[in-house]
Scaffold this motif. Structure first.
Motif, mmCIF file in Angstrom:
data_model
loop_
_atom_site.group_PDB
_atom_site.id
_atom_site.type_symbol
_atom_site.label_atom_id
_atom_site.label_comp_id
_atom_site.label_asym_id
_atom_site.label_seq_id
_atom_site.Cartn_x
_atom_site.Cartn_y
_atom_site.Cartn_z
ATOM 1 N N ALA A 32 0.844 -1.190 0.000
ATOM 2 C CA ALA A 32 0.000 0.000 0.000
ATOM 3 C C ALA A 32 0.883 1.246 0.000
ATOM 4 O O ALA A 32 1.889 1.310 0.708
ATOM 5 C CB ALA A 32 -0.894 0.010 1.234
ATOM 6 N N ALA A 51 -4.100 0.294 -2.282
ATOM 7 C CA ALA A 51 -3.631 -0.962 -1.709
ATOM 8 C C ALA A 51 -2.661 -1.669 -2.634
ATOM 9 O O ALA A 51 -2.685 -1.483 -3.851
ATOM 10 C CB ALA A 51 -4.825 -1.861 -1.423
ATOM 11 N N SER A 54 -4.205 -5.013 -5.092
ATOM 12 C CA SER A 54 -5.610 -4.825 -5.414
ATOM 13 C C SER A 54 -5.825 -3.367 -5.817
ATOM 14 O O SER A 54 -4.998 -2.526 -5.507
ATOM 15 C CB SER A 54 -6.499 -5.176 -4.229
ATOM 16 N N THR A 56 -7.966 -1.374 -4.587
ATOM 17 C CA THR A 56 -8.651 -0.653 -3.516
ATOM 18 C C THR A 56 -8.004 0.702 -3.285
ATOM 19 O O THR A 56 -6.783 0.797 -3.149
ATOM 20 C CB THR A 56 -8.605 -1.453 -2.211
ATOM 21 N N TYR A 58 -8.634 4.489 -1.043
ATOM 22 C CA TYR A 58 -9.362 5.248 -0.046
ATOM 23 C C TYR A 58 -9.020 6.722 -0.190
ATOM 24 O O TYR A 58 -7.895 7.079 -0.554
ATOM 25 C CB TYR A 58 -9.010 4.792 1.371
ATOM 26 N N ASN A 102 1.855 -1.760 4.555
ATOM 27 C CA ASN A 102 1.867 -3.182 4.231
ATOM 28 C C ASN A 102 0.954 -3.384 3.024
ATOM 29 O O ASN A 102 0.840 -2.498 2.176
ATOM 30 C CB ASN A 102 1.433 -4.022 5.445
ATOM 31 N N GLU A 103 0.286 -4.486 2.908
ATOM 32 C CA GLU A 103 -0.533 -4.738 1.721
ATOM 33 C C GLU A 103 -1.820 -3.925 1.719
ATOM 34 O O GLU A 103 -2.321 -3.521 0.674
ATOM 35 C CB GLU A 103 -0.864 -6.225 1.628
ATOM 36 N N TYR A 104 -2.354 -3.647 2.908
ATOM 37 C CA TYR A 104 -3.688 -3.069 2.996
ATOM 38 C C TYR A 104 -3.633 -1.561 3.127
ATOM 39 O O TYR A 104 -2.726 -0.991 3.728
ATOM 40 C CB TYR A 104 -4.449 -3.687 4.169
ATOM 41 N N CYS A 105 -4.662 -0.939 2.601
ATOM 42 C CA CYS A 105 -4.706 0.515 2.508
ATOM 43 C C CYS A 105 -5.479 1.082 3.689
ATOM 44 O O CYS A 105 -6.595 0.661 3.954
ATOM 45 C CB CYS A 105 -5.380 0.867 1.187
ATOM 46 N N ASP A 106 -4.877 2.003 4.407
ATOM 47 C CA ASP A 106 -5.618 2.805 5.369
ATOM 48 C C ASP A 106 -4.921 4.153 5.497
ATOM 49 O O ASP A 106 -3.847 4.348 4.932
ATOM 50 C CB ASP A 106 -5.763 2.112 6.734
ATOM 51 N N SER A 111 0.458 3.172 10.275
ATOM 52 C CA SER A 111 0.447 1.972 9.433
ATOM 53 C C SER A 111 1.561 1.984 8.402
ATOM 54 O O SER A 111 1.751 1.001 7.690
ATOM 55 C CB SER A 111 -0.902 1.844 8.708
#
Length: 125
Positions: A32, A51, A54, A56, A58, A102-106, A111
Motif C-alpha cells: 500500500a 492498496a 488490489s 482498492t 481510499y 503493508n498490503e492493505y490501505c488505510d 500503518s
C-alpha cells in the motif's frame, strides 16, 4: 527502500497539480502507498491510499470534496504512484508525503513505515 515525492509547486486557486511518488527497493504493486499532508501548525493527515495487490483506494472524507478533486493511481511499469489534484484551494496547501505500508490501505500514519521526503504544495493567488 526509498520513496521520492515530487511534483509540488505554486498554483493558483482552482488549478491542478500531479504529484508523483517514485519508489525503489520494492514494487508498488505489492504494498500500500499512502499520500499524507501536513500544513504549518497542523498535524499530519492522511489524504489517499492505494492498496498493494488490489485496486482498492481510499480517500479522506475530512478533505473537502476530495473524491471529486483528487485521484490516486499507480503505474507499475514506472514503479510510481500518482496523486492528481484538481480544483485546488488554499486549504490544500501543505507538504505532501508519500509512504509505504503493508498490503492493505488505510489512512493512519502509524500503518506506514517508510516515508519520502515530502513535496511542498502552495495554493495562492
Amino acid at each position: 527502500v526509498q520513496l521520492q515525492a515530487s511534483g509540488g509547486g505554486l498554483v493558483q486557486p482552482g488549478g491542478s497539480l500531479k504529484l508523483s511518488c517514485t519508489v525503489s527497493g520494492f514494487t508498488v504493486e505489492n504494498y500500500a502507498i499512502g499520500w499524507f499532508r501536513q500544513a504549518p501548525g497542523k498535524e499530519r493527515e492522511g489524504v489517499s491510499c492505494i492498496a498493494g495487490s488490489s485496486p482498492t483506494r481510499y480517500y479522506a472524507d475530512r478533505v473537502k470534496d476530495i473524491k471529486g478533486r483528487f485521484t490516486i493511481s499507480r503505474d507499475a511499469a514506472k514503479n510510481t504512484v500518482y496523486l492528481q489534484m484538481n480544483r485546488l484551494s488554499p486549504e490544500d496547501s501543505a507538504v505532501y508525503y508519500c509512504a509505504r505500508g503493508n498490503e492493505y490501505c488505510d489512512l493512519r500514519s502509524d500503518s506506514y513505515v517508510y516515508w519520502g521526503q515530502g513535496t511542498l504544495v502552495t495554493v495562492s493567488s
